[in-house]
Design an enzyme around this catalytic site. Structure first.
Site, PDB file in Angstrom:
ATOM      1  N   SER A 130     -13.393  -3.207   0.784  1.00 30.25           N
ATOM      2  CA  SER A 130     -14.239  -2.458  -0.164  1.00 30.25           C
ATOM      3  C   SER A 130     -15.726  -2.651   0.144  1.00 30.25           C
ATOM      4  CB  SER A 130     -13.935  -2.872  -1.609  1.00 30.25           C
ATOM      5  OG  SER A 130     -12.616  -2.537  -1.959  1.00 30.25           O
ATOM      6  N   PRO A 131     -16.132  -2.461   1.399  1.00 30.51           N
ATOM      7  CA  PRO A 131     -17.533  -2.706   1.772  1.00 30.51           C
ATOM      8  C   PRO A 131     -18.517  -1.705   1.200  1.00 30.51           C
ATOM      9  CG  PRO A 131     -16.361  -1.714   3.601  1.00 30.51           C
ATOM     10  CD  PRO A 131     -15.330  -2.020   2.559  1.00 30.51           C
TER      11      PRO A 131
ATOM     12  N   TYR B  95       0.856  -1.189   0.000  1.00 31.47           N
ATOM     13  CA  TYR B  95       0.000   0.000   0.000  1.00 31.47           C
ATOM     14  C   TYR B  95       0.893   1.240   0.000  1.00 31.47           C
ATOM     15  CZ  TYR B  95      -3.920  -3.080   1.293  1.00 31.47           C
ATOM     16  OH  TYR B  95      -4.873  -4.073   1.317  1.00 31.47           O
TER      17      TYR B  95
ATOM     18  N   GLY C  85     -18.259  -0.650  -2.002  1.00 34.14           N
ATOM     19  CA  GLY C  85     -18.194  -0.769  -3.459  1.00 34.14           C
ATOM     20  C   GLY C  85     -17.320   0.257  -4.135  1.00 34.14           C
ATOM     21  N   ARG C  86     -16.200   0.589  -3.499  1.00 37.74           N
ATOM     22  CA  ARG C  86     -15.253   1.575  -4.041  1.00 37.74           C
ATOM     23  C   ARG C  86     -15.958   2.901  -4.345  1.00 37.74           C
ATOM     24  NH1 ARG C  86     -10.862  -1.772  -4.725  1.00 37.74           N
ATOM     25  NH2 ARG C  86     -11.354  -3.935  -5.249  1.00 37.74           N
TER      26      ARG C  86
ATOM     27  N   HIS D  33      -1.056 -12.309   0.992  1.00 37.35           N
ATOM     28  CA  HIS D  33      -1.925 -11.377   0.274  1.00 37.35           C
ATOM     29  C   HIS D  33      -2.628 -12.030  -0.917  1.00 37.35           C
ATOM     30  CE1 HIS D  33      -2.170  -6.734  -0.434  1.00 37.35           C
ATOM     31  NE2 HIS D  33      -3.342  -7.302  -0.530  1.00 37.35           N
TER      32      HIS D  33
END
Length: 332
Positions: free
Chosen positions: A205-206, A56, A208-209, A126
């Site tokens: 991504s809960p 990241y 949805g981005r 990952h």
């Protein structure tokens, strides 16, 4: 903040955590000051689980957490910190996956240095390394527990069968997967397998981005964000359709006197007591909207209304492009 367990034998953590990919520049430029503001908000809101990774921002996310912990030593006892390794580049610059014992330990050592820690609470592979069996990957991760460099191990973007095989070698505390009202494939086996085996299901991504929020990322910004610019759901004509459909979800959230992001996270919390959303954002205000989902108690009638506006399969476009699909395991 309500709490949930990070695995059958893991610590109690806030029901909603924080996904620190946003401490990199993945969704737009950020800096240490902005990241520290989010971490202060985590402390205020009872968010105790932080999820980061070595890739990241090529260490930028971990460094932001590390500098915050250095400036606020007592915060270390408040946070349960997870990081990851596997994704790397070969000699020709190609993206590859390496879950060898040597690579995982070397990368974890670098992560610990950036975080300023002797041990993390959770360390993930990952992605699955196709050269190794799930049993071999679990064994390589397990050695890092035995060496005292991580308290528990996890897997990311794997199939239920991979989880079952890995569990035969070493206890897996958590599996991470994209999971939301717009990406529901984990319902076809992974959510159930995690529940059966006592494994936490960490949902990244809960929202949805951004599609499941009151303020989706504007079209003009998408072009400047390489991941989204190449993602089928954010390319036309799919983007217009997805925005049109999710307008109904935003309207429903307003009728329920909450934010769309809060409602999206609240929906995930109904999927099982082992499901832990980890929204990521650069905005403290938006983060508060996400966390509000932990205070919502959705009824069966509420869930039916959500299903009416966002039925299974509503999204236009795949969740990943062909290139983005390299690594995650498809199992349905």
């Amino acid at each position: 903040m309500k709490t949930r367990k990070l695995g059958a034998n893991g610590p109690e953590i806030g029901a909603i955590g924080y996904g620190a990919m946003s401490f990199s520049d993945m969704y737009g430029p950020t800096n240490e000051k902005a990241s520290h503001a989010i971490l202060n908000a985590c402390r205020d809101l009872g968010v105790t689980h932080l999820d980061t990774a070595n890739v990241y921002g090529m260490g930028k996310s971990e460094k932001a957490i590390g500098s915050f912990l250095k400036a606020n030593p007592s915060a270390r006892e408040e946070f349960v910190i997870a990081t990851k390794a596997t994704i790397t580049r070969d000699a020709d610059g190609n993206r590859v996956f390496d879950n060898s014992a040597e690579h995982l330990e070397a990368e974890l050592d670098k992560s610990l240095q950036r975080l300023g820690l002797d041990c993390v609470d959770l360390f993930y592979a990952h992605r699955r390394d196709p050269r190794l069996t799930p049993e071999e990957t679990a064994a390589n991760l397990g050695r890092l527990v035995e060496k005292g460099k991580t308290k528990a191990i996890g897997l990311s973007e794997v199939a239920p069968t991979t989880l079952r095989r890995a569990m035969q070698t070493f206890p897996i505390a958590a599996v991470q997967s994209e999971y939301s009202l717009s990406t529901r494939f984990p319902d076809l086996g992974l959510v159930q397998t995690c529940a059966e085996l006592g494994v936490a299901m960490v949902a990244f991504s809960p929202v949805g981005r951004s599609l499941l929020t009151d303020n989706p990322i504007p079209r003009e910004r998408i072009a400047s964000l390489p991941f989204l610019a190449g993602n089928p759901r954010f390319m036309e004509p799919n983007l217009s359709e997805n925005l049109r459909i999710t307008d109904g979800f935003r309207k429903l959230a307003a009728e329920m006197e909450t934010s769309a992001a809060g409602l999206a996270n609240a929906w995930l919390l109904t999927r099982g007591p082992h499901v832990i959303p980890i929204p990521g954002t650069r905005s403290v205000d938006h983060f508060r909207e996400c966390i509000a989902g932990a205070e919502l108690d959705l009824t069966d009638a509420d869930l039916e209304r959500i299903e009416e506006v966002l039925p299974v399969g509503w999204s236009h476009g795949d969740r990943y492009s062909v290139e983005q699909w390299i690594g995650p395991e498809r199992y349905c």
